[in-house]
Design a protein around this motif. Structure first.
Motif, mmCIF file in Angstrom:
data_model
loop_
_atom_site.group_PDB
_atom_site.id
_atom_site.type_symbol
_atom_site.label_atom_id
_atom_site.label_comp_id
_atom_site.label_asym_id
_atom_site.label_seq_id
_atom_site.Cartn_x
_atom_site.Cartn_y
_atom_site.Cartn_z
ATOM 1 N N VAL A 1 6.920 -10.106 23.893
ATOM 2 C CA VAL A 1 5.938 -9.139 23.388
ATOM 3 C C VAL A 1 6.646 -7.956 22.726
ATOM 4 N N VAL A 2 7.714 -7.466 23.350
ATOM 5 C CA VAL A 2 8.458 -6.333 22.789
ATOM 6 C C VAL A 2 9.017 -6.691 21.417
ATOM 7 N N VAL A 3 9.610 -7.867 21.304
ATOM 8 C CA VAL A 3 10.155 -8.310 20.014
ATOM 9 C C VAL A 3 9.044 -8.404 18.975
ATOM 10 N N ALA A 4 7.906 -8.969 19.352
ATOM 11 C CA ALA A 4 6.786 -9.097 18.408
ATOM 12 C C ALA A 4 6.235 -7.737 18.002
ATOM 13 N N ILE A 5 6.176 -6.794 18.929
ATOM 14 C CA ILE A 5 5.659 -5.456 18.621
ATOM 15 C C ILE A 5 6.527 -4.751 17.589
ATOM 16 N N ILE A 6 7.791 -5.090 17.549
ATOM 17 C CA ILE A 6 8.700 -4.457 16.589
ATOM 18 C C ILE A 6 8.709 -5.201 15.253
ATOM 19 N N ILE A 7 8.834 -6.520 15.289
ATOM 20 C CA ILE A 7 9.032 -7.290 14.057
ATOM 21 C C ILE A 7 7.741 -7.507 13.273
ATOM 22 N N VAL A 8 6.667 -7.871 13.943
ATOM 23 C CA VAL A 8 5.429 -8.232 13.233
ATOM 24 C C VAL A 8 4.862 -7.069 12.415
ATOM 25 N N PRO A 9 4.699 -5.871 12.964
ATOM 26 C CA PRO A 9 4.161 -4.789 12.126
ATOM 27 C C PRO A 9 5.072 -4.431 10.954
ATOM 28 N N ALA A 10 6.383 -4.461 11.169
ATOM 29 C CA ALA A 10 7.304 -4.116 10.077
ATOM 30 C C ALA A 10 7.146 -5.087 8.907
ATOM 31 N N LEU A 11 7.138 -6.381 9.213
ATOM 32 C CA LEU A 11 6.983 -7.370 8.145
ATOM 33 C C LEU A 11 5.576 -7.346 7.558
ATOM 34 N N ALA A 12 4.571 -7.133 8.399
ATOM 35 C CA ALA A 12 3.187 -7.093 7.900
ATOM 36 C C ALA A 12 2.992 -5.941 6.913
ATOM 37 N N LEU A 13 3.562 -4.796 7.212
ATOM 38 C CA LEU A 13 3.416 -3.653 6.312
ATOM 39 C C LEU A 13 4.161 -3.855 4.993
ATOM 40 N N ALA A 14 5.160 -4.735 5.002
ATOM 41 C CA ALA A 14 5.901 -5.023 3.770
ATOM 42 C C ALA A 14 5.183 -6.046 2.891
ATOM 43 N N LEU A 15 4.138 -6.655 3.419
ATOM 44 C CA LEU A 15 3.376 -7.655 2.664
ATOM 45 C C LEU A 15 2.167 -7.006 1.993
ATOM 46 N N PRO A 16 1.769 -7.509 0.831
ATOM 47 C CA PRO A 16 0.553 -6.990 0.200
ATOM 48 C C PRO A 16 -0.694 -7.496 0.934
ATOM 49 N N HIS A 17 -1.790 -6.741 0.805
ATOM 50 C CA HIS A 17 -3.061 -7.199 1.376
ATOM 51 C C HIS A 17 -3.526 -8.465 0.682
ATOM 52 N N GLU A 18 -3.454 -8.465 -0.643
ATOM 53 C CA GLU A 18 -3.891 -9.613 -1.435
ATOM 54 C C GLU A 18 -2.881 -9.865 -2.532
ATOM 55 N N THR A 19 -2.804 -11.114 -2.955
ATOM 56 C CA THR A 19 -1.978 -11.446 -4.106
ATOM 57 C C THR A 19 -2.877 -11.868 -5.249
ATOM 58 N N THR A 20 -2.429 -11.647 -6.432
ATOM 59 C CA THR A 20 -3.172 -12.028 -7.620
ATOM 60 C C THR A 20 -2.621 -13.357 -8.108
ATOM 61 N N ARG A 21 -3.497 -14.291 -8.359
ATOM 62 C CA ARG A 21 -3.107 -15.617 -8.835
ATOM 63 C C ARG A 21 -3.606 -15.785 -10.275
ATOM 64 N N HIS A 22 -2.915 -16.612 -11.009
ATOM 65 C CA HIS A 22 -3.325 -16.963 -12.377
ATOM 66 C C HIS A 22 -3.614 -18.437 -12.418
ATOM 67 N N ASP A 23 -4.718 -18.797 -13.080
ATOM 68 C CA ASP A 23 -5.003 -20.223 -13.230
ATOM 69 C C ASP A 23 -4.204 -20.772 -14.404
ATOM 70 N N ASN A 24 -4.361 -22.035 -14.699
ATOM 71 C CA ASN A 24 -3.580 -22.674 -15.762
ATOM 72 C C ASN A 24 -3.826 -22.062 -17.141
ATOM 73 N N ALA A 25 -4.986 -21.479 -17.362
ATOM 74 C CA ALA A 25 -5.297 -20.872 -18.651
ATOM 75 C C ALA A 25 -4.797 -19.437 -18.729
ATOM 76 N N GLY A 26 -4.222 -18.919 -17.653
ATOM 77 C CA GLY A 26 -3.693 -17.556 -17.647
ATOM 78 C C GLY A 26 -4.669 -16.517 -17.160
ATOM 79 N N ALA A 27 -5.874 -16.917 -16.782
ATOM 80 C CA ALA A 27 -6.862 -15.967 -16.286
ATOM 81 C C ALA A 27 -6.532 -15.561 -14.860
ATOM 82 N N VAL A 28 -6.773 -14.307 -14.563
ATOM 83 C CA VAL A 28 -6.522 -13.791 -13.222
ATOM 84 C C VAL A 28 -7.644 -14.215 -12.292
ATOM 85 N N ARG A 29 -7.286 -14.702 -11.128
ATOM 86 C CA ARG A 29 -8.287 -15.017 -10.101
ATOM 87 C C ARG A 29 -7.807 -14.482 -8.770
ATOM 88 N N ARG A 30 -8.736 -14.156 -7.940
ATOM 89 C CA ARG A 30 -8.372 -13.606 -6.615
ATOM 90 C C ARG A 30 -8.661 -14.606 -5.545
#
Length: 159
Positions: free
Chosen positions: A130-159
């Motif tokens: 639990v101690v290891v998870a309390i330290i590592i998980v929030p640090a990595l989670a905060l470094a990740l974006p909430h959402e990523t933007t994807r592009h379809d084959n035609a180049g249009a942005v989709r979420r």
């Protein structure tokens, strides 16, 4: 019209500006130190921290370095790889990472629980997870974006 001086300052978050491997490495090192402290406190409190070795019948004291290596490798490396995978292949990397990390934490309790160690040793090992998870998980989670933007084959942005 507002100028840049009138705009509210945006908070700087250093974890967003670092590569995931750096965030994972630093958080794993901190977690390894914390895990060793948990071990030292447990030993000072009289917890035997003894397990049987693989393919052995005799109990032996678990080396303190096992705690540090477990935090570095199983917590840090596995957590960082999971975070990278979530960033690469999911639409909501932070949410998926936290959910999968919690599933991993729950699964990690199986090893101490099924071991032949004393109850006190099992509790200390579970607390260290639990101690290891309390330290590592929030640090990595905060470094990740909430959402990523994807592009379809035609180049249009989709979420």
């Amino acid at each position: 019209m507002t100028s840049s001086r009138d705009a509210a300052p945006t908070p700087r978050r250093p974890w967003n500006e670092r590569p995931l491997w750096q965030v994972g490495l630093v958080s794993a090192l901190v977690a390894a130190v914390a895990s060793v402290i948990v071990y030292a406190v447990a030993r000072a409190a009289g917890v035997p921290m003894e397990l049987t070795e693989v393919f052995e019948d005799e109990f032996a004291r678990m080396p303190v370095m096992n705690m540090a290596w477990a935090a570095l490798l199983e917590g840090g490396v596995a957590g960082t790889v999971l975070a990278i995978a979530c960033r690469r292949w999911t639409r909501r990397p932070r949410s998926y990472f936290v959910a999968l990390a919690m599933i991993g934490l729950i699964a990690s309790f199986a090893l101490p629980i099924i071991s032949d160690a004393s109850t006190a040793t099992k509790v200390v090992l579970s607390i260290s997870h639990v101690v290891v998870a309390i330290i590592i998980v929030p640090a990595l989670a905060l470094a990740l974006p909430h959402e990523t933007t994807r592009h379809d084959n035609a180049g249009a942005v989709r979420r």
